[in-house]
Design an enzyme around this catalytic site. Structure first.
Site, PDB file in Angstrom:
ATOM      1  N   ARG A  50      32.910  36.822  24.025  1.00 52.05           N
ATOM      2  CA  ARG A  50      33.637  37.971  25.021  1.00 52.05           C
ATOM      3  C   ARG A  50      33.052  39.292  24.863  1.00 52.05           C
ATOM      4  O   ARG A  50      32.981  40.176  25.077  1.00 52.05           O
ATOM      5  CB  ARG A  50      35.090  37.467  24.531  1.00 52.05           C
ATOM      6  CG  ARG A  50      35.752  38.249  24.829  1.00 52.05           C
ATOM      7  CD  ARG A  50      37.292  38.099  24.325  1.00 52.05           C
ATOM      8  NE  ARG A  50      37.277  37.164  23.749  1.00 52.05           N
ATOM      9  CZ  ARG A  50      37.905  37.633  22.570  1.00 52.05           C
ATOM     10  NH1 ARG A  50      37.076  39.441  22.396  1.00 52.05           N
ATOM     11  NH2 ARG A  50      37.968  37.075  21.222  1.00 52.05           N
ATOM     12  N   TYR A 102      44.737  44.350  49.544  1.00 57.33           N
ATOM     13  CA  TYR A 102      44.504  43.166  49.384  1.00 57.33           C
ATOM     14  C   TYR A 102      46.058  42.205  49.256  1.00 57.33           C
ATOM     15  O   TYR A 102      46.755  43.202  48.565  1.00 57.33           O
ATOM     16  CB  TYR A 102      44.118  42.974  48.964  1.00 57.33           C
ATOM     17  CG  TYR A 102      43.688  41.663  48.365  1.00 57.33           C
ATOM     18  CD1 TYR A 102      43.716  40.154  48.966  1.00 57.33           C
ATOM     19  CD2 TYR A 102      43.900  41.010  47.104  1.00 57.33           C
ATOM     20  CE1 TYR A 102      43.351  38.836  48.608  1.00 57.33           C
ATOM     21  CE2 TYR A 102      43.755  39.618  46.336  1.00 57.33           C
ATOM     22  CZ  TYR A 102      44.037  38.841  47.908  1.00 57.33           C
ATOM     23  OH  TYR A 102      43.848  37.793  46.705  1.00 57.33           O
ATOM     24  N   ASP A 174      38.877  51.354  45.475  1.00 58.31           N
ATOM     25  CA  ASP A 174      38.299  49.880  46.189  1.00 58.31           C
ATOM     26  C   ASP A 174      37.167  49.350  47.081  1.00 58.31           C
ATOM     27  O   ASP A 174      37.767  49.940  48.055  1.00 58.31           O
ATOM     28  CB  ASP A 174      39.529  48.913  46.001  1.00 58.31           C
ATOM     29  CG  ASP A 174      38.892  47.140  46.739  1.00 58.31           C
ATOM     30  OD1 ASP A 174      38.096  46.655  46.343  1.00 58.31           O
ATOM     31  OD2 ASP A 174      40.358  45.949  46.385  1.00 58.31           O
ATOM     32  N   LYS A 199      33.429  38.816  47.128  1.00 59.85           N
ATOM     33  CA  LYS A 199      32.985  38.864  48.476  1.00 59.85           C
ATOM     34  C   LYS A 199      31.534  38.838  48.241  1.00 59.85           C
ATOM     35  O   LYS A 199      30.628  38.642  48.050  1.00 59.85           O
ATOM     36  CB  LYS A 199      34.337  40.550  48.871  1.00 59.85           C
ATOM     37  CG  LYS A 199      35.016  39.870  48.582  1.00 59.85           C
ATOM     38  CD  LYS A 199      35.738  38.397  48.453  1.00 59.85           C
ATOM     39  CE  LYS A 199      37.064  38.512  48.220  1.00 59.85           C
ATOM     40  NZ  LYS A 199      38.123  37.042  47.801  1.00 59.85           N
TER      41      LYS A 199
END
Ligand code: P1T
Length: 382
Positions: A50, A102, A174, A199
């Site tokens: 992690r 979005y 973004d 994407k």
């Protein structure tokens, strides 16, 4: 502006070096949660995945190379990356965000962060005054998405950065719809860039991921701590897949743009289309800004169908190559109905104001032959 030829080299080599033990040319998938220590607290720099993983390290170096930033951070989804950015905000502050973002980004601020007293003002950033009007001593962040999802408005990053800088406000962009190939927000004055790597960067509709890029050590230290302490990291396999995808990002984006432009022009000339939203078309209201700050226009094209919702449903059913699905940026073409799908969580009043109605359709134009895609649309309109 054309893609710089050095970008072709950059994406192939970004973050990748032969692995020191075996010489493996491609970064191995270090599928391990933990690492042996020689004595308590004594280790190679890797103690727990992690915190740090070699496959993720390579990916984060590649992310930084893509946006020309000093630092890159990988997350388990685009929203996990956005969530990490929102976590740097103090309680009871305000942010100013594009009205057309979005659906999930808006939902995060409306439904997750409102309870910490964080107020998000959703404004039309094509009117720069609408930003200035909302700035107060509590404003800590301006959040731009450009081109916007789903109506492809283009926001002038340089102009917004000027406002943000003069008020010492952090500017987040973004860059998902454009990809790092066609737009470099950090060079235009942004402090943080965020991507849904699900994407274009991933490009094959086979993973969920997110990225943050910044050149500010102060912001990186905060975000890296949130990544570690919050734990929304991608798996080593996802990191490997993204490293693989990045190598073809430039060639994919060139084909997405070529097809996006061809489809946009076809739609603009079709009698069943009321309006086309594509920043690369001279008819787009912010085409001049797009030409100034973008090097290309990707494969995202939205349009208003001239007809009833029932006719829209028939049109979607008749399509053979465009698959009805959420998401975008994959090699295959998709069609999305924002009102019922990706933007269903946007308040109805705002959806109406933005033009996200029953006849708005969003295409993610893939890398197939453009004549096949146009023929598919043509037969579905007929
Ligand atoms: O889905 P995820 O990887 O968590 O990314 C969220 C996200 C962030 N930013 C933009 C601009 C996005 O478009 C998305 C996700 N968008 C879709 C799933 C969609 O179909 O629009």
């Amino acid at each position: 502006m054309a893609i710089a030829s050095k970008d072709f080299t950059k994406v192939v080599h970004a973050g990748v070096h032969p692995e020191p033990i075996t010489g493996a040319v491609m970064t191995p998938i270090f599928q391990t949660s933990t690492y042996a220590q020689t004595a308590p607290g004594e280790h190679t720099g890797y103690d727990y995945s992690r915190a740090k993983n070699p496959t993720r390290d390579a990916l984060e170096t590649a992310f930084a190379a893509l946006e020309g930033s000093t630092y890159g951070l990988a997350f388990s989804s685009g929203l996990a990356a956005e969530h990490a950015i929102a976590q740097i905000l103090p309680a009871n502050c305000e942010i100013i965000i594009c009205d057309d973002v979005y659906g999930g980004t808006g939902r995060m601020f409306r439904q997750l962060f409102a309870k910490y007293g964080i107020t998000a003002h959703f404004v039309d950033m094509n009117r720069l005054e609408s930003i200035s009007e909302k700035i107060s001593s509590r404003t800590k962040m301006i959040w731009v998405e450009t081109p916007t999802n789903p109506t492809l408005k283009v926001v002038d990053i340089k102009a917004v950065a000027k406002i943000a800088k003069s008020h010492h406000i952090t500017l987040v962009v973004d860059n998902t719809f454009s990809s790092p190939v066609f737009q470099s927000p950090l060079q235009l004055g942004a402090d943080i860039v965020v991507h849904s790597t699900t994407k274009y960067i991933g490009g094959h509709s086979d993973l969920i991921g997110g990225a943050i890029m910044t050149s500010s050590k102060e912001l990186y230290d905060q975000l890296q701590f949130i990544q570690y302490a919050g734990g929304a990291v991608p798996s080593p396999l996802e990191c490997f897949l993204l490293l693989r995808s990045i190598k073809t990002l430039v060639v994919r984006m060139q084909q997405h743009e070529k097809n996006g432009m061809a489809v946009a022009k076809f739609l603009e000339s079709h009698k069943k289309v009321a309006k086309v939203y594509y920043p690369g078309l001279p008819s787009h209201p912010q085409h001049a800004v797009a030409m100034e700050q973008m090097r290309g226009f990707s494969g995202m094209v939205s349009f208003d169908f001239k007809g009833s919702y029932d006719e829209v449903l028939v049109f979607i059913k008749k399509l053979k190559l465009f698959c009805l699905a959420e998401s975008l940026g994959g090699v295959e073409s998709l069609i999305n109905h924002p009102e019922k799908m990706t933007h269903a969580s946007v308040p109805e009043e705002l959806r109406k104001k933005l033009g996200i109605g029953p006849t708005l359709l969003r295409l993610s134009v893939g890398i197939e032959a453009s004549e096949d895609l146009i023929a598919d649309l043509q037969q579905a309109f007929a």
